[in-house]
Scaffold this active site. Sequence first.
Site, short mmCIF file in Angstrom:
data_model
loop_
_atom_site.label_atom_id
_atom_site.label_comp_id
_atom_site.label_asym_id
_atom_site.label_seq_id
_atom_site.Cartn_x
_atom_site.Cartn_y
_atom_site.Cartn_z
N ARG A 131 0.83 -1.11 0.00
CA ARG A 131 -0.13 -0.07 0.11
C ARG A 131 0.93 1.25 -0.04
O ARG A 131 1.99 1.19 0.40
CB ARG A 131 -0.95 -0.07 1.29
CG ARG A 131 -1.87 -1.24 1.44
CD ARG A 131 -2.38 -0.93 2.63
NE ARG A 131 -3.56 -2.35 3.00
CZ ARG A 131 -3.20 -3.59 3.61
NH1 ARG A 131 -1.97 -3.51 4.08
NH2 ARG A 131 -4.03 -4.36 3.72
N LYS A 153 -1.82 -1.11 8.01
CA LYS A 153 -3.54 -1.02 8.09
C LYS A 153 -3.94 -1.81 9.11
O LYS A 153 -3.83 -3.09 9.21
CB LYS A 153 -3.84 -1.12 6.75
CG LYS A 153 -5.43 -0.61 6.76
CD LYS A 153 -5.94 -0.97 5.33
CE LYS A 153 -7.50 -0.68 5.13
NZ LYS A 153 -8.11 -0.73 3.97
N HIS A 219 -2.43 2.73 -5.99
CA HIS A 219 -3.06 1.34 -6.04
C HIS A 219 -3.07 0.53 -7.16
O HIS A 219 -3.05 -0.78 -7.00
CB HIS A 219 -4.43 1.60 -5.18
CG HIS A 219 -4.95 0.44 -4.24
ND1 HIS A 219 -4.35 0.43 -2.99
CD2 HIS A 219 -5.75 -0.45 -4.51
CE1 HIS A 219 -5.05 -0.85 -2.73
NE2 HIS A 219 -5.86 -1.37 -3.15
N ARG A 222 -0.70 -2.33 -7.07
CA ARG A 222 -1.12 -3.37 -6.06
C ARG A 222 -1.88 -4.33 -6.74
O ARG A 222 -1.62 -5.55 -6.63
CB ARG A 222 -1.63 -2.59 -4.83
CG ARG A 222 -2.00 -3.79 -3.67
CD ARG A 222 -2.47 -2.86 -2.59
NE ARG A 222 -3.03 -3.70 -1.41
CZ ARG A 222 -2.55 -4.53 -0.70
NH1 ARG A 222 -1.14 -4.32 -0.59
NH2 ARG A 222 -3.15 -5.00 0.40
N HIS A 245 -3.81 -9.16 3.71
CA HIS A 245 -5.16 -9.35 3.84
C HIS A 245 -5.53 -10.19 5.00
O HIS A 245 -4.89 -11.43 5.12
CB HIS A 245 -5.68 -9.66 2.55
CG HIS A 245 -5.81 -8.80 1.63
ND1 HIS A 245 -6.08 -9.11 0.29
CD2 HIS A 245 -5.65 -7.37 1.60
CE1 HIS A 245 -6.05 -8.14 -0.59
NE2 HIS A 245 -5.80 -7.08 0.17
N TYR A 254 -8.94 -9.82 -7.03
CA TYR A 254 -7.80 -10.01 -8.06
C TYR A 254 -7.76 -11.12 -8.93
O TYR A 254 -7.11 -11.07 -9.93
CB TYR A 254 -6.41 -10.06 -7.18
CG TYR A 254 -6.22 -8.84 -6.40
CD1 TYR A 254 -6.20 -7.50 -6.79
CD2 TYR A 254 -6.19 -8.86 -5.01
CE1 TYR A 254 -6.07 -6.42 -6.21
CE2 TYR A 254 -6.09 -7.85 -4.06
CZ TYR A 254 -5.84 -6.51 -4.92
OH TYR A 254 -5.71 -5.28 -4.22
#
Length: 272
Positions: A131, A153, A219, A222, A245, A254
């Site tokens: 990120r 995050k 982003h 990513r 994640h 994705y």
Amino acid sequence: MKMENQTQMFIDHLLNHGHALNTVRAYTQAITQFTRHFAEPSPRNLAIHHEYLIKHYKPQTVNLRILALNKFLTFTGRSQLRLNLIRIQQKSFAENVISFSDYLKLKSRLLDSGNLRWYFMIWTLGATGARISEILQVRIEDILNTYIDLMTKGNKARRIHFPEHLVAEVRQWCARDPHATGYLYINKQGQRISARGFALHLKSFARQFGINPSVIYPHSFRHMYAKTFLSHHADIATLADFLGHANLSTTQIYLRRTLSEQQKLINEVVDW
């Protein structure tokens, strides 16, 4: 107690419990927006505000502000007053994602122009899938060490790895340039670049090198990393770990194809 005092107490609560500053800012903005128009939360006031949000903001923004208000209401002992999140229809395709070929083109043009720092900035972004808030923390010494451990995050610790061919080239760069040290992501003043400043530079490079600017944003790299990883190694659980994640369902986006990929597949498959 006045709403202003309750808002400040809620902000202090978020900060004391380790919420990210961006999250605190977003929640503060959502609550302040409500308190500017209403002295007290009530079913009627919340319903009016709910309708206003839907009319003026994108669904993701609406749900973020609803989530912030609900947390605030719970914190202040008003948990019986809640707003319902709106349903967002999930798209069957990924939009405006940089292609692997455009990523390579961007790197190549930066290298040819002698812009080595930006060449390595783009490379580390594309080679880690990090990120923007994470990648801006990277120092050149971290790359030489082959990884960086950081708080990310959700106030979670995670490790970002750097591939050995990137490490080898950075090591050669450091041997030639005594200024190759400290934070990698810096601006012309030698200070760590902001996320906005980085994004603006990406758009500028896109126009300069003949790449569609709509696909060049932090982003997007990513997404490119994730799609390229899955094309080489179809292990979504490992990819989820690499991307940080907590839930596999987040990573599954994705697996979706871009619009151009969908059209290409249709052209190849549908012959009836």
